[in-house]
Design a protein around this motif. Structure first.
Motif, short mmCIF file in Angstrom:
data_model
loop_
_atom_site.label_atom_id
_atom_site.label_comp_id
_atom_site.label_asym_id
_atom_site.label_seq_id
_atom_site.Cartn_x
_atom_site.Cartn_y
_atom_site.Cartn_z
N ALA A 26 0.85 -1.19 0.00
CA ALA A 26 0.00 0.00 0.00
C ALA A 26 0.88 1.24 0.00
CB ALA A 26 -0.92 0.02 1.21
N VAL A 27 0.34 2.33 -0.55
CA VAL A 27 1.00 3.64 -0.51
C VAL A 27 -0.03 4.66 -0.03
CG1 VAL A 27 2.19 5.43 -1.81
CG2 VAL A 27 2.50 3.02 -2.45
N PHE A 28 0.30 5.37 1.04
CA PHE A 28 -0.62 6.34 1.62
C PHE A 28 -0.06 7.75 1.49
CE2 PHE A 28 -1.16 2.47 4.32
CZ PHE A 28 -2.35 2.05 3.74
N THR A 140 8.04 2.25 4.71
CA THR A 140 8.98 3.27 4.25
C THR A 140 8.32 4.62 4.42
OG1 THR A 140 10.14 1.85 2.68
CG2 THR A 140 10.19 4.23 2.26
N ILE A 141 9.04 5.52 5.11
CA ILE A 141 8.57 6.89 5.31
C ILE A 141 9.35 7.78 4.35
CG2 ILE A 141 8.28 8.75 6.98
CD1 ILE A 141 8.56 6.56 9.19
N ARG A 147 4.89 10.37 1.27
CA ARG A 147 4.31 9.05 1.12
C ARG A 147 4.68 8.17 2.32
NH1 ARG A 147 6.54 6.48 -4.26
NH2 ARG A 147 8.48 7.03 -3.19
N LEU A 148 3.73 7.36 2.74
CA LEU A 148 3.98 6.29 3.69
C LEU A 148 3.68 4.99 2.97
CD1 LEU A 148 4.57 5.23 6.56
CD2 LEU A 148 2.14 5.50 7.04
N ILE A 149 4.68 4.12 2.87
CA ILE A 149 4.58 2.92 2.04
C ILE A 149 4.67 1.69 2.91
CG2 ILE A 149 5.66 1.65 0.13
CD1 ILE A 149 6.92 4.45 -0.64
N VAL A 150 3.76 0.76 2.73
CA VAL A 150 3.84 -0.55 3.37
C VAL A 150 4.43 -1.50 2.34
CG1 VAL A 150 2.59 -2.40 4.54
CG2 VAL A 150 1.84 -0.02 4.82
N GLU A 151 5.59 -2.04 2.66
CA GLU A 151 6.33 -2.83 1.69
C GLU A 151 5.88 -4.30 1.68
OE1 GLU A 151 8.28 -1.33 -0.30
OE2 GLU A 151 9.19 0.39 0.71
N THR A 152 6.11 -4.94 0.53
CA THR A 152 6.05 -6.40 0.42
C THR A 152 7.49 -6.91 0.45
OG1 THR A 152 6.21 -6.36 -1.98
CG2 THR A 152 3.98 -6.24 -1.01
N PRO A 153 7.71 -8.20 0.63
CA PRO A 153 9.09 -8.70 0.57
C PRO A 153 9.80 -8.32 -0.73
CG PRO A 153 7.67 -10.37 1.54
CD PRO A 153 6.76 -9.25 1.07
N VAL A 261 13.23 6.64 4.83
CA VAL A 261 13.49 5.78 5.99
C VAL A 261 12.68 4.50 5.86
CG1 VAL A 261 13.36 5.58 8.50
CG2 VAL A 261 13.91 7.79 7.45
N THR A 262 13.36 3.36 5.82
CA THR A 262 12.68 2.07 5.72
C THR A 262 12.90 1.31 7.02
OG1 THR A 262 12.95 1.99 3.32
CG2 THR A 262 12.49 -0.09 4.44
N LEU A 263 11.80 0.93 7.66
CA LEU A 263 11.81 0.25 8.96
C LEU A 263 11.19 -1.12 8.84
CD1 LEU A 263 10.55 3.26 11.09
CD2 LEU A 263 12.73 2.09 11.49
N ASP A 264 11.96 -2.14 9.12
CA ASP A 264 11.43 -3.50 9.22
C ASP A 264 11.06 -3.71 10.69
OD1 ASP A 264 10.96 -6.21 9.49
OD2 ASP A 264 12.67 -6.83 8.28
N LEU A 265 9.77 -3.56 10.99
CA LEU A 265 9.31 -3.60 12.37
C LEU A 265 9.08 -5.03 12.86
CD1 LEU A 265 6.81 -0.61 12.18
CD2 LEU A 265 9.13 -0.62 13.12
N ALA A 266 9.32 -6.01 12.00
CA ALA A 266 9.24 -7.41 12.41
C ALA A 266 10.60 -7.95 12.82
CB ALA A 266 8.65 -8.26 11.28
N GLN A 267 11.62 -7.66 11.99
CA GLN A 267 12.95 -8.21 12.23
C GLN A 267 13.94 -7.19 12.77
OE1 GLN A 267 14.46 -10.87 9.16
NE2 GLN A 267 12.42 -10.99 8.24
N GLY A 268 13.49 -5.95 12.99
CA GLY A 268 14.35 -4.95 13.57
C GLY A 268 15.49 -4.50 12.66
N ARG A 269 15.16 -4.09 11.43
CA ARG A 269 16.17 -3.63 10.48
C ARG A 269 15.81 -2.22 10.01
NH1 ARG A 269 16.43 -8.12 5.96
NH2 ARG A 269 14.15 -7.89 6.13
#
Length: 280
Positions: A26-28, A140-141, A147-153, A261-269
């Motif tokens: 998604a892109v917001f 990704t901020i 834009r606020l982006i929810v990434e896929t793998p 800024v890209t934040l992996d909030l599952a794996q802490g990256r």
């Protein structure tokens, strides 16, 4: 000859498929809100404007909006602002927040009147959205392009293919309900952790005990100028203050406004990259 032309055409199609960017989840759109940004969202069919506060810890609902969506606040959440001030607030649980047709669930939200936390002439908001709403996802901020982006793998792989990961510390306060992110900045004495704060519209904050490490005067009462590297190619420059805080530091819009800024909030990256020219 026809077979040769067909083979060339198929080859070009294959190249185009490889070059095509992987679509994110998604892109917001992020809207300007004073010196920060905000998101349009709806809850139980009621829409509102929410400040996007990446260092807020927990998603907030204004009392009037909580009443509108049919929530009777209960219990108590207790936490601390970065200056050490304690905040107590009742809660609303299992709030489903819709962002442009995409549902997100906030297991716990705090019910707080945001007006006292903002400038007197600020437009009213329904609350604020923090990183807790995206727990377990990679986002990704991109403030330069709002834009606020929810990434896929797949989109994440493309996003960070040429980027170097940076040290990340995820903080989960309020008995684990809150979620905030800090980047590690190396110094001669050790790593200093700076919160990444889209809700801080105009300053770089360095807690007094660490000020000298960044060329700042720990005893200065007023504004100073920050000018230091967060990482190679990533510079923090702007208005700075050195208050006594319960965190190491805070990087607001002076640093974030032209970064991706890209934040992996599952794996802490974490990855931070310079953005293309900002939106005017």
């Amino acid at each position: 000859m026809k077979r040769i032309l067909l083979a060339i055409a198929l080859g070009l199609l294959g190249t185009a498929a490889v070059a095509r960017s992987a679509a994110p989840e998604a892109v917001f759109k992020l809207e300007p809100y004073r010196k920060t940004v905000a998101l349009r969202a709806s809850v139980a069919g009621h829409s509102g404007l929410f400040v996007f506060d990446s260092a807020g810890g927990i998603t907030l609902l204004a009392p009037a909006f909580a009443k509108t969506i049919g929530c009777t606040p209960w219990g108590r959440l207790s936490g601390f602002q970065m200056t050490g001030n304690r905040l107590d607030a009742p809660r609303c649980d299992n709030v489903r927040i819709n962002l442009d047709g995409h549902p997100f669930s906030a297991p716990v939200t705090a019910v707080i009147d945001p007006a006292p936390l903002m400038a007197k002439d600020a437009a009213p908001v329904a609350g604020s959205i923090a990183l807790d709403l995206f727990a377990g996802k990679t986002i990704t901020i991109d403030l330069a392009h709002r834009r606020l982006i929810v990434e896929t793998p797949a989109s994440l792989r493309e996003r960070v293919a040429k980027a170097r990961p940076l040290p990340l510390l995820l903080s989960r306060e309020l008995q684990g309900h809150a979620l905030a992110a800090s980047v590690g900045v190396p110094t001669a004495q050790g790593t200093v952790w700076f919160e990444l704060d889209t809700g801080n519209g105009g300053t770089v904050l360095v807690s007094r005990p660490y000020a000298a490490l960044f060329g700042l005067d720990p005893d200065a009462k007023g504004e100073q100028t920050a000018d230091f590297d967060v990482a190679p190619g990533l510079h923090a420059r702007g208005r700075a203050f050195t208050p006594s805080m319960i965190i190491d530091g805070n990087l607001g819009m002076p640093f974030l406004h032209d970064k991706i800024v890209t934040l992996d909030l599952a794996q802490g990256r974490l990855w931070i990259q310079p953005a293309e020219p900002a939106v005017q």
